[in-house]
Design a protein around this motif. Structure first.
Motif, mmCIF file in Angstrom:
data_model
loop_
_atom_site.group_PDB
_atom_site.id
_atom_site.type_symbol
_atom_site.label_atom_id
_atom_site.label_comp_id
_atom_site.label_asym_id
_atom_site.label_seq_id
_atom_site.Cartn_x
_atom_site.Cartn_y
_atom_site.Cartn_z
ATOM 1 N N TYR A 1 -0.837 0.831 7.831
ATOM 2 C CA TYR A 1 -0.306 -0.316 7.292
ATOM 3 C C TYR A 1 0.723 -0.043 7.588
ATOM 4 O O TYR A 1 1.907 -1.070 7.542
ATOM 5 N N MET B 1 -7.879 -1.489 3.426
ATOM 6 C CA MET B 1 -6.727 -1.934 2.352
ATOM 7 C C MET B 1 -6.709 -2.033 1.191
ATOM 8 O O MET B 1 -6.342 -1.613 0.661
ATOM 9 N N LEU C 1 0.271 -1.208 -0.727
ATOM 10 C CA LEU C 1 -0.042 0.154 -0.065
ATOM 11 C C LEU C 1 1.356 0.930 -0.298
ATOM 12 O O LEU C 1 -0.205 2.339 -0.801
#
Length: 337
Positions: A183, A290, A144
């Motif tokens: 993340y 995510m 990410l």
């Protein structure tokens, strides 16, 4: 095509099959039926990594879970997993799994449970394998942080009129930036265990039995490589919970079907709960957030770059896809807090 068939020593009637956009896939019908596939070398620039990863997984499963069906390529006449044609395209051959089918959409709790259980069982059965034996067939595929960097880079080089068209989606991308921070913290903490995951858990990558509708196996194993469980679970949440896919222009049709979410989570945890740590389980709500954000960013970045990656049929299709995914992301965040 004759050259390729001869390389594998097979004959038969050839017809295109499948709904995938990456590879070209054909059914070979004859005394024995096969699936022949031309690998997209522009997407998978090192197809030998796919072959090696699958070979390592197949050997492990044969030794530790001999009852588990894992589709493995058949060798060409020279004993190779891949045959490279005169144009440099790699081809691979599989035995056709008879009396089987795939679905493109999740319409029932039963299918959500079964498909999620199928993907979970793959990772569960590979638990204990030496992850270092695998390489990434697509580097940083679900990273990410990197995908956000790509978005910012595309934004910095985009034309003013393109930026204006995507103003709302750009604002949405920035508003969810906290997911990148979350993340990064999650990865840095070491709370997630690196496992061998499927990494492309759309429901059409599960093969169902035509007679029983039970799962036969997971297919499309090009991205079978090291990853975190949130990648597989998250992509299922992204692609299962809404009754419409990312091509839908009318965002009012996008929904979060809690019954489907509950079913897929229950199905995935059926095989996986015993191997997930308590720390990993805490990140379950984050998974869908995510993976939906990552796809929204990728689609938006492609629009800002001038649509150079995803196939489009009209100029603003990637913008529509991004808008769709940001709306879905809002719903997932509300329902998976």
């Amino acid at each position: 095509m004759t050259e390729v068939l001869d390389a594998f020593g097979v004959t038969g009637k050839i017809e295109p099959i499948g709904s995938g956009h990456i590879h070209k896939t054909f059914k070979i019908s004859g005394q024995q039926n096969f699936v022949l596939q031309r690998v997209n070398k522009n997407v998978f620039t090192k197809p030998e990594i796919i072959a090696t990863n699958n070979r390592v997984a197949s050997l492990y499963l044969r030794n530790h879970h001999p009852e588990y069906l894992f589709p493995q390529t058949l060798l060409d006449k020279n004993g190779n997993d891949l045959y490279y044609d005169s144009e440099g395209f790699p081809w691979r051959l599989f035995s056709l799994i008879e009396n089987s089918f795939t679905i493109d959409e999740v319409h029932s709790e039963e299918d959500a449970f079964a498909a999620a259980q199928g993907f979970g069982l793959l990772t569960k059965n590979l638990n204990g394998i030496d992850v270092s034996l695998f390489n990434e067939s697509l580097e940083r595929f679900h990273d990410l942080s990197w995908r956000y960097e790509q978005f910012e880079n595309a934004l910095s080089h985009a034309q003013p009129e393109v930026i204006q068209k995507a103003k709302g989606e750009i604002e949405a991308a920035h508003s969810f930036k906290h997911l990148v921070d979350e993340y990064q913290q999650l990865i840095a903490s070491g709370q997630l265990i690196l496992r061998i995951t499927h990494n492309d858990t759309k429901v059409n990558n599960i093969l169902f039995d035509s007679l029983t509708r039970k799962v036969i196996c997971a297919i499309d194993l090009d991205t079978l490589m090291p990853g975190y469980f949130i990648y597989d679970l998250g992509d299922m949440v992204r692609t299962f919970v809404s009754p419409v896919n990312e091509e839908e222009k009318d965002v009012s049709k996008i929904q979060f079907r809690k019954n489907i979410y509950d079913a897929l989570l229950k199905g995935y945890l059926a095989p996986m709960e015993s191997i997930l740590t308590s720390d990993e389980k805490k990140s379950i709500p984050f998974a869908g957030q995510m993976m939906t954000y990552i796809m929204a960013l990728r689609m938006l970045a492609d629009f800002l770059r001038g649509n150079t990656y995803y196939h489009i049929t009209y100029p603003e299709q990637n913008l529509v896809r991004a808008r769709n995914q940001f709306h879905l992301l809002e719903l997932i965040c509300k329902n998976c807090a």
